[in-house]
Structures are given as C-alpha cells and as structure tokens.
Scaffold this motif. Structure first.
Motif, PDB file in Angstrom:
ATOM      1  N   ALA A 142       0.548  -1.495   0.057  1.00  5.07           N
ATOM      2  CA  ALA A 142      -0.035   0.630   0.022  1.00  5.07           C
ATOM      3  C   ALA A 142       0.708   1.515  -0.008  1.00  5.07           C
ATOM      4  N   ASP A 143       1.485   1.501  -1.381  1.00  7.31           N
ATOM      5  CA  ASP A 143       1.820   2.830  -1.446  1.00  7.31           C
ATOM      6  C   ASP A 143       1.293   3.129  -2.763  1.00  7.31           C
ATOM      7  N   MET A 144       1.024   4.763  -3.425  1.00  6.94           N
ATOM      8  CA  MET A 144       1.016   5.251  -4.282  1.00  6.94           C
ATOM      9  C   MET A 144       2.626   5.488  -5.270  1.00  6.94           C
ATOM     10  N   ASP A 145       1.673   4.912  -7.177  1.00  5.06           N
ATOM     11  CA  ASP A 145       2.490   5.505  -7.787  1.00  5.06           C
ATOM     12  C   ASP A 145       2.422   6.413  -8.643  1.00  5.06           C
ATOM     13  N   PHE A 146       2.787   7.659  -7.069  1.00  2.78           N
ATOM     14  CA  PHE A 146       2.441   9.067  -7.808  1.00  2.78           C
ATOM     15  C   PHE A 146       3.012  10.217  -6.955  1.00  2.78           C
ATOM     16  N   ALA A 147       3.132  11.086  -7.771  1.00  3.75           N
ATOM     17  CA  ALA A 147       4.551  12.452  -6.927  1.00  3.75           C
ATOM     18  C   ALA A 147       3.527  12.566  -5.868  1.00  3.75           C
ATOM     19  N   TYR A 158     -13.678   2.455 -12.161  1.00  7.99           N
ATOM     20  CA  TYR A 158     -12.990   1.468 -13.585  1.00  7.99           C
ATOM     21  C   TYR A 158     -13.056  -0.190 -13.647  1.00  7.99           C
ATOM     22  N   LEU A 159     -12.607  -0.876 -12.087  1.00  3.34           N
ATOM     23  CA  LEU A 159     -12.013  -1.626 -11.737  1.00  3.34           C
ATOM     24  C   LEU A 159     -13.756  -2.505 -11.337  1.00  3.34           C
ATOM     25  N   HIS A 160     -14.357  -1.705 -10.514  1.00  2.00           N
ATOM     26  CA  HIS A 160     -15.620  -2.623 -10.329  1.00  2.00           C
ATOM     27  C   HIS A 160     -16.645  -2.404 -11.841  1.00  2.00           C
ATOM     28  N   GLU A 161     -16.445  -1.616 -12.994  1.00  4.25           N
ATOM     29  CA  GLU A 161     -17.451  -2.003 -13.644  1.00  4.25           C
ATOM     30  C   GLU A 161     -16.663  -3.078 -14.803  1.00  4.25           C
ATOM     31  N   TYR A 162     -15.190  -2.803 -14.635  1.00  3.92           N
ATOM     32  CA  TYR A 162     -14.691  -3.476 -16.082  1.00  3.92           C
ATOM     33  C   TYR A 162     -15.153  -5.838 -15.599  1.00  3.92           C
ATOM     34  N   VAL A 163     -14.322  -5.635 -14.234  1.00  2.84           N
ATOM     35  CA  VAL A 163     -15.260  -6.936 -14.043  1.00  2.84           C
ATOM     36  C   VAL A 163     -16.811  -7.245 -13.958  1.00  2.84           C
ATOM     37  N   THR A 164     -17.853  -6.661 -13.523  1.00  7.07           N
ATOM     38  CA  THR A 164     -18.594  -6.504 -14.195  1.00  7.07           C
ATOM     39  C   THR A 164     -19.435  -6.901 -15.604  1.00  7.07           C
ATOM     40  N   ASN A 165     -18.162  -5.911 -16.329  1.00  3.42           N
ATOM     41  CA  ASN A 165     -19.037  -6.074 -17.676  1.00  3.42           C
ATOM     42  C   ASN A 165     -18.130  -6.980 -18.598  1.00  3.42           C
ATOM     43  N   ARG A 166     -16.952  -7.309 -18.109  1.00  7.93           N
ATOM     44  CA  ARG A 166     -16.086  -8.260 -19.112  1.00  7.93           C
ATOM     45  C   ARG A 166     -15.763  -9.738 -18.220  1.00  7.93           C
ATOM     46  N   ILE A 167     -15.650  -9.386 -16.652  1.00  8.23           N
ATOM     47  CA  ILE A 167     -15.423 -10.846 -16.481  1.00  8.23           C
ATOM     48  C   ILE A 167     -15.930 -10.754 -15.306  1.00  8.23           C
ATOM     49  N   PRO A 168     -17.630 -11.130 -15.811  1.00  6.72           N
ATOM     50  CA  PRO A 168     -18.305 -11.475 -14.243  1.00  6.72           C
ATOM     51  C   PRO A 168     -18.302 -12.717 -13.129  1.00  6.72           C
ATOM     52  N   GLU A 169     -17.020 -13.457 -13.650  1.00  9.01           N
ATOM     53  CA  GLU A 169     -16.112 -14.095 -12.790  1.00  9.01           C
ATOM     54  C   GLU A 169     -15.971 -14.146 -11.529  1.00  9.01           C
ATOM     55  N   VAL A 170     -15.674 -12.729 -11.591  1.00  8.51           N
ATOM     56  CA  VAL A 170     -14.920 -11.809 -10.553  1.00  8.51           C
ATOM     57  C   VAL A 170     -15.969 -10.720 -10.568  1.00  8.51           C
ATOM     58  N   SER A 171     -15.559 -10.603  -8.890  1.00  8.28           N
ATOM     59  CA  SER A 171     -16.684  -9.277  -8.270  1.00  8.28           C
ATOM     60  C   SER A 171     -15.839  -7.942  -7.706  1.00  8.28           C
ATOM     61  N   MET A 172     -16.265  -7.427  -7.823  1.00 16.22           N
ATOM     62  CA  MET A 172     -15.347  -6.460  -6.647  1.00 16.22           C
ATOM     63  C   MET A 172     -16.377  -5.294  -6.068  1.00 16.22           C
ATOM     64  N   ASN A 173     -16.680  -4.352  -5.615  1.00 12.86           N
ATOM     65  CA  ASN A 173     -17.473  -3.748  -5.331  1.00 12.86           C
ATOM     66  C   ASN A 173     -16.258  -2.069  -4.535  1.00 12.86           C
ATOM     67  N   VAL A 174     -17.295  -1.091  -5.089  1.00 11.58           N
ATOM     68  CA  VAL A 174     -16.059   0.581  -5.027  1.00 11.58           C
ATOM     69  C   VAL A 174     -15.849   0.372  -3.269  1.00 11.58           C
ATOM     70  N   PRO A 175     -15.375   0.640  -3.255  1.00  2.86           N
ATOM     71  CA  PRO A 175     -14.952   0.669  -1.869  1.00  2.86           C
ATOM     72  C   PRO A 175     -15.016   1.986  -0.738  1.00  2.86           C
ATOM     73  N   GLN A 176     -15.568   2.313   0.229  1.00  2.00           N
ATOM     74  CA  GLN A 176     -16.348   3.569   1.010  1.00  2.00           C
ATOM     75  C   GLN A 176     -14.852   4.020   0.950  1.00  2.00           C
ATOM     76  N   ALA A 177     -13.835   3.747   1.000  1.00  2.00           N
ATOM     77  CA  ALA A 177     -12.233   4.514   1.662  1.00  2.00           C
ATOM     78  C   ALA A 177     -11.468   3.157   1.147  1.00  2.00           C
ATOM     79  N   THR A 178     -10.009   3.990   1.016  1.00  2.00           N
ATOM     80  CA  THR A 178      -8.773   3.142   1.046  1.00  2.00           C
ATOM     81  C   THR A 178      -8.347   3.278  -0.161  1.00  2.00           C
ATOM     82  N   TYR A 179      -7.583   3.413  -1.046  1.00  2.00           N
ATOM     83  CA  TYR A 179      -6.928   3.144  -2.459  1.00  2.00           C
ATOM     84  C   TYR A 179      -6.868   1.417  -2.724  1.00  2.00           C
TER      85      TYR A 179
END
Length: 390
Positions: free
Chosen positions: A36-41, A302-323
């Motif tokens: 859990a670190d970010m790839d942003f400056a 983006y992650l939620h919509e991708y797995v929902t639409n393209r990989i229905p075998e996988v699911s991920m809810n949009v978290p309320q916090a964290t990255y």
C-alpha cells in the motif's frame, strides 16, 4: 492541477513495491499492485520542504517540534471538526511499530487481543510476536458487503482475558467506513467490559464521502478515555518511506504507559525529514489530496465496471475508503493455490493473497489501485485474458 496519469519509473529507487525479489509480487514481467504505497508523486510542497531542509548539511537528532503537533491539530480540526490537545499526542516511527509498543504497554503476556477478520495481517503478527493470544471475530459478509458480528463481539469482549482490541477504521482490506452508530455501539461494548481499543485510522483521510469518517476519540469522553488512535501522513500523501506517524489519546495514564514502553523499546525517536514532510503535507497538501481522491474513486469505479461487464466470474465493490480493492474470485471455483497461480503466473499480476488477511480471505485478492489509469487498464486486460484462456 496535478497529473495523476503520469507514469513515473520507480526502478532504481529501492522500491519495495517495484524492486522486491519476492517472486509472488515481482519479476518475470509481473505488474506489482500489492503493497500500500502509491505510484504518484507526493505533493510539491513536500518535495520543496525536503529539499530546503537538505540544504543544511547536518542531520542530527531532531526534537519533536510544536509546529509538528500544531500542523496535526490544524488538520484534524479542518478535516474532522474535532479539536484535540497537543498533550494528547506523541510521535511514533510508524503505526505498526506503535501497535507493537501499545500491546506491550497495555497487556500482559497471558492476555488476549481481539481483531476483526479479514483484516490487515500485521495486526495478528504483532499480537503473536508480543506473546499474546489472537482472538478473531469474523466480519459478516454478504455479496461483498461486510458488517460487524455483534453477538460474537459481545461474547468475546466479555472474556476475562481479552484486554485489548485492534480496530481498523476505515477497514483494510474491505474498504468499509464504519458509521457513527457502529462505532458507538462498539465503543460502549468495550467500555462496558474494560477493553482498551487501539484504533488504526491510517486510511482516515482516504474516504470518498467527505466527512464520513468518525475518529474513535470523537465518539464520547468515555470511549476516548478507553482508547488510543494511530494516524499518519504516510498513506494520505505517499510518505511511507519517511516513517513518521502519531498516536493520540486524552487518557494521560495510557499516554504515559505508551511513552514509557516506547522509550524502553527504543522506539521513541522521530524521523527528521518525516517531520518536515508531514508539516508541509498537512499545511499545503489539501488541494492535492482532494484531487487525488477524485482520481482514486474513478479508478475504483473503473475496476468495478470492468469486472462487472467483462469478467463476471470476478466481483469487486467500490470501497468507501482506501485505495485498495477486495476482489472476489470465488465463482471461479479454484482453491487458493490455483487462484494464486492464475493471478501471478498466468495474468502476471502481483496482488495480495486474500488468505493473508485471515481464513475469511479465501477466494479473494487485494489490489492496490493507487496508480495511473493506464496500469489498471493493462492489469484488467491481463486478468481477463488469463481467465478466459482457462
């Protein structure tokens, strides 16, 4: 104002995330999306402050300056609407080292410490390393939504040997922001049974609904007096390598016990550059953070919509916090060894094995989406191709 789409090459920077020799997370063309670190400056004001301090050629032992604590007080008042006293605060090298100190300060070797699983794995490691017994209360999950198990909590907190509870708020890895009602109910249970709460709030600034995070010490004087809270600029502003965190509690006896144990364990020092960075971030980084949160939320969607639409075998809810995304692969019907092979060897993605967060993580993987969108696009395409090849 800030370009979070910019890809920054981190090779040659001694990055754990990108240069680890652990084959589970890197090597052989793997894309690391784990620790859990970010790839942003970080915010420009932080870089400027570090450069300015570095121009003085002596880097001796620093004092814990009042300006550091004042910056923390200002930030807490601005972001959470809570006024805290400088006398409540002490600095620590990091939240995890601080938790080690707190366990030794507040419990005896025969005592038990409760955690709510699946949860950040260093909690259990710290408890076991300090010679205490881990008590697990599993969160209740239904279709990716998690709640506390109140009956189980009440039973286990009533045990004579449970002296301490470690709360993850917001929760890692599931991304829950606990409501005031949930926190009050938990706090009252702990007060009733004399259980001290360590509240790890390192992700508190990374909430997507402004004002939704409630600091544990803000619930009531009774709950605040029964708890200590850890926080840091590290996750918020991408400063993990500078090792500056803080603990606060209005309970002066708990503070004295903590500081005494920290001194005994040689863990009472502060990082010179970390202090400079934290002050700059808290005083001049708010606009950067607000833009970051918009970008991170779009990545999560983006992650939620991708797995929902393209990989229905996988699911991920949009978290309320964290990255951090908590990805559910259970519909694939794979055991954990097979799932890890699919993720790491076929998709070539370095994700965190869900089992590391507890037995409840079987069939899950944790993904760090704090990176330029292009990296996530590449990751999801790899995952989709690997699954559909099977």
């Amino acid at each position: 104002m800030y370009d979070f789409d910019k890809r920054i090459d981190r090779t040659g920077t001694n990055s754990v995330k990108w240069e680890t020799t652990n084959p589970d997370f890197n090597g052989d063309g793997m894309l690391p999306l784990w620790v859990a670190d970010m790839d942003f400056a970080c915010p420009p004001a932080v870089t400027e402050a570090l450069i300015n301090r570095a121009t003085h050629p002596i880097y001796g032992y620093p004092m814990k300056q009042s300006v550091y604590y004042q910056a923390l007080q200002e930030w807490i008042a601005k972001r959470y609407g809570v006024n805290v006293e400088e006398s409540w605060m002490t600095s620590v090298a990091g939240v995890v080292p601080g938790i080690h100190v707190a366990i030794d300060a507040f419990t005896a070797p025969a005592d038990k410490v409760l955690i709510q699983t699946p949860v950040y794995h260093p909690f259990a490691i710290a408890i076991e390393n300090r010679g205490r017994q881990v008590v697990r209360s599993s969160l209740i999950e239904h279709e990716g939504q998690y709640e506390m198990d109140w009956d189980d909590l009440a039973q286990k907190l009533a045990c004579d040997h449970v002296k301490l509870m470690i709360l993850c708020s917001p929760h890692n890895p599931i991304g829950r922001v606990w409501t005031r009602q949930e926190l009050e109910r938990l706090g009252n249970l702990c007060v009733e049974h004399g259980v001290i709460v360590i509240s790890d709030e390192i992700h508190a600034d990374l909430v997507y609904e402004k004002g939704s995070h409630i600091p544990f010490y803000a619930l009531s004087p009774e709950v605040a007096n029964q708890s200590v809270t850890f926080h840091a600029a590290s996750k918020t502003f991408n400063l993990a390598g500078l090792f500056t965190s803080y603990m606060l509690t209005p309970n002066q006896q708990l503070l004295r016990d903590f500081n005494g144990m920290a001194s005994k364990m040689g863990n009472e020092h502060i990082n010179l550059f970390g202090m400079e960075a934290a002050v700059a971030a808290y005083r001049h980084g708010e606009a950067w953070l607000d833009e970051l949160l918009v970008y991170l939320h779009k990545n999560a969607v983006y992650l939620h919509e991708y797995v929902t639409n393209r990989i229905p075998e996988v699911s991920m809810n949009v978290p309320q916090a964290t990255y951090l995304g908590w990805m559910d692969f259970r519909k694939l019907g794979l055991n954990q060894t097979e799932l890890n092979h699919l993720i790491r060897r076929e998709a070539k993605l370095g994700l965190n094995d869900g089992m590391g967060f507890g037995a409840e993580g079987e069939g899950f993987q944790r993904i760090n989406f704090a990176c330029p969108r292009a990296l996530l696009v590449e990751a999801m395409e790899r995952l989709e191709q690997a699954i559909h090849r099977k």
